[in-house]
Write a protein that holds these residues in place. Structure first.
Motif, PDB file in Angstrom:
ATOM      1  N   ARG A  11       0.827  -1.212   0.000  1.00 50.91           N
ATOM      2  CA  ARG A  11       0.000   0.000   0.000  1.00 50.91           C
ATOM      3  C   ARG A  11       0.857   1.256   0.000  1.00 50.91           C
ATOM      4  NH1 ARG A  11      -2.780  -2.265   4.280  1.00 50.91           N
ATOM      5  NH2 ARG A  11      -2.257  -0.486   5.606  1.00 50.91           N
ATOM      6  N   MET A  13       4.006   1.493  -0.954  1.00 50.41           N
ATOM      7  CA  MET A  13       4.755   1.592  -2.204  1.00 50.41           C
ATOM      8  C   MET A  13       3.889   2.207  -3.302  1.00 50.41           C
ATOM      9  SD  MET A  13       6.999  -1.934  -2.361  1.00 50.41           S
ATOM     10  CE  MET A  13       7.658  -1.496  -3.961  1.00 50.41           C
ATOM     11  N   LEU A  14       2.632   1.780  -3.378  1.00 53.45           N
ATOM     12  CA  LEU A  14       1.716   2.349  -4.372  1.00 53.45           C
ATOM     13  C   LEU A  14       1.424   3.816  -4.072  1.00 53.45           C
ATOM     14  CD1 LEU A  14      -0.801  -0.620  -4.820  1.00 53.45           C
ATOM     15  CD2 LEU A  14       0.910   0.190  -6.459  1.00 53.45           C
ATOM     16  N   ALA A  16       3.447   5.870  -2.610  1.00 54.45           N
ATOM     17  CA  ALA A  16       4.649   6.617  -2.986  1.00 54.45           C
ATOM     18  C   ALA A  16       4.690   6.840  -4.498  1.00 54.45           C
ATOM     19  CB  ALA A  16       5.895   5.865  -2.529  1.00 54.45           C
ATOM     20  N   ARG A  17       4.284   5.808  -5.233  1.00 56.88           N
ATOM     21  CA  ARG A  17       4.275   5.928  -6.702  1.00 56.88           C
ATOM     22  C   ARG A  17       3.260   6.971  -7.151  1.00 56.88           C
ATOM     23  NH1 ARG A  17       7.256   6.025 -11.045  1.00 56.88           N
ATOM     24  NH2 ARG A  17       6.222   5.186 -12.895  1.00 56.88           N
ATOM     25  N   ARG A  18       2.061   6.957  -6.530  1.00 58.50           N
ATOM     26  CA  ARG A  18       1.040   7.942  -6.884  1.00 58.50           C
ATOM     27  C   ARG A  18       1.519   9.360  -6.555  1.00 58.50           C
ATOM     28  NH1 ARG A  18      -2.608   4.040  -4.807  1.00 58.50           N
ATOM     29  NH2 ARG A  18      -2.583   5.089  -2.791  1.00 58.50           N
ATOM     30  N   SER A  19       2.168   9.495  -5.407  1.00 59.33           N
ATOM     31  CA  SER A  19       2.680  10.810  -5.002  1.00 59.33           C
ATOM     32  C   SER A  19       3.742  11.306  -5.976  1.00 59.33           C
ATOM     33  CB  SER A  19       3.265  10.720  -3.586  1.00 59.33           C
ATOM     34  OG  SER A  19       3.811  11.961  -3.177  1.00 59.33           O
ATOM     35  N   GLU A  20       4.589  10.373  -6.437  1.00 59.87           N
ATOM     36  CA  GLU A  20       5.633  10.758  -7.397  1.00 59.87           C
ATOM     37  C   GLU A  20       5.017  11.217  -8.708  1.00 59.87           C
ATOM     38  OE1 GLU A  20       9.597   8.811  -9.558  1.00 59.87           O
ATOM     39  OE2 GLU A  20       8.187   7.533  -8.463  1.00 59.87           O
ATOM     40  N   LEU A  21       4.000  10.487  -9.181  1.00 64.04           N
ATOM     41  CA  LEU A  21       3.345  10.852 -10.438  1.00 64.04           C
ATOM     42  C   LEU A  21       2.634  12.202 -10.318  1.00 64.04           C
ATOM     43  CD1 LEU A  21       1.864   7.392 -11.512  1.00 64.04           C
ATOM     44  CD2 LEU A  21       3.798   8.602 -12.546  1.00 64.04           C
TER      45      LEU A  21
END
Length: 256
Positions: A11, A13-14, A16-21
């Motif tokens: 959760r 990791m996902l 973090a990925r959404r925040s990066e995008l």
């Protein structure tokens, strides 16, 4: 039947990925705004310079060109407004209080631009007052770029935006230097205050271009180097340089 709960590690990791995008999308929007602002600032600088020419004499001869420059700036103003709409849709992410405050001040100044233009067309304002008003407007737009650089999340982009801001600020100071020259030549004299202000503008201009050289990448420095090497007196005739030196003092003013 309920599905299995996603493990906490996955959760986050996902997330973090959404925040990066989201950060990358925000950065793209910010860079688009800065690009459009830089074009608007350039157009307003041209309009300011031609307004001085218009106010100094021969208004009928220069009216059409001044109107054309105003229309060019208005078209770029519209592009900036469209870029701002994208930013306003999502205020999440980094703290943007100062950026939004700068944008509000800049938009307020832009709202007053039509009234300033009418005063210029009607010769209801002097060159110094008109230049000061346009300079204040341009300064407000530059402040937006400064805050945009401060909110950028990517260090390389931040460095590039800092370089861009200082280059544009140095270019703006070069415009102020020219405006001071126009005022002096049009009035036939340079006051002590004008000469002191001229030196201050030149010093600040040099500091801006030094910061640009430190922060800009090799390609940007290579493009700017020919102009920087020309120096502040490039293109100025010997007669023009002599005219900026006081020949005779009377009543606290230096006459040509």
């Amino acid at each position: 039947m309920h599905g299995r709960k996603m493990p906490a590690t996955l959760r986050f990791m996902l997330a973090a990925r959404r925040s990066e995008l989201l950060g990358l999308e925000d950065l793209t929007t910010t860079c688009e705004l800065v690009t459009r602002l830089s074009r608007l600032i350039h157009a307003l600088q041209k309009e300011r310079g031609y307004s001085n020419v218009y106010l100094s004499g021969g208004a009928s001869k220069h009216a059409a060109q001044l109107d054309s420059l105003s229309l060019e700036a208005d078209a770029l103003h519209l592009q900036v407004s469209q870029a701002l709409e994208k930013i306003e849709q999502d205020a999440s992410g980094a703290d943007k209080t100062r950026l939004f405050t700068r944008i509000a001040y800049a938009l307020h100044a832009l709202d007053d631009l039509p009234r300033l233009r009418r005063r210029v067309r009607d010769h209801d304002i002097g060159m110094q007052a008109a230049t000061h008003a346009m300079t204040r407007l341009i300064g407000g737009l530059l402040a937006v770029i400064f805050e945009a650089a401060d909110t950028a999340s990517n260090p390389e982009v931040t460095r590039s935006l800092v370089a861009l801001f200082n280059f544009m600020q140095g270019k703006e100071l070069a415009g102020q230097e020219r405006a001071l020259g126009v005022h002096g030549f049009a009035s036939g004299c340079f006051s002590e205050q004008m000469l002191v202000q001229w030196e201050q503008v030149l010093d600040h201009q040099a500091r801006c271009f030094e910061t640009f050289s430190r922060c800009a990448g090799p390609a940007a420095r290579a493009l700017a180097r020919p102009e920087q090497q020309r120096g502040p007196d490039a293109g100025v005739s010997p007669a023009g340089r002599r005219a900026t030196r006081p020949c005779r003092r009377a009543g606290g003013r230096f006459t040509l």
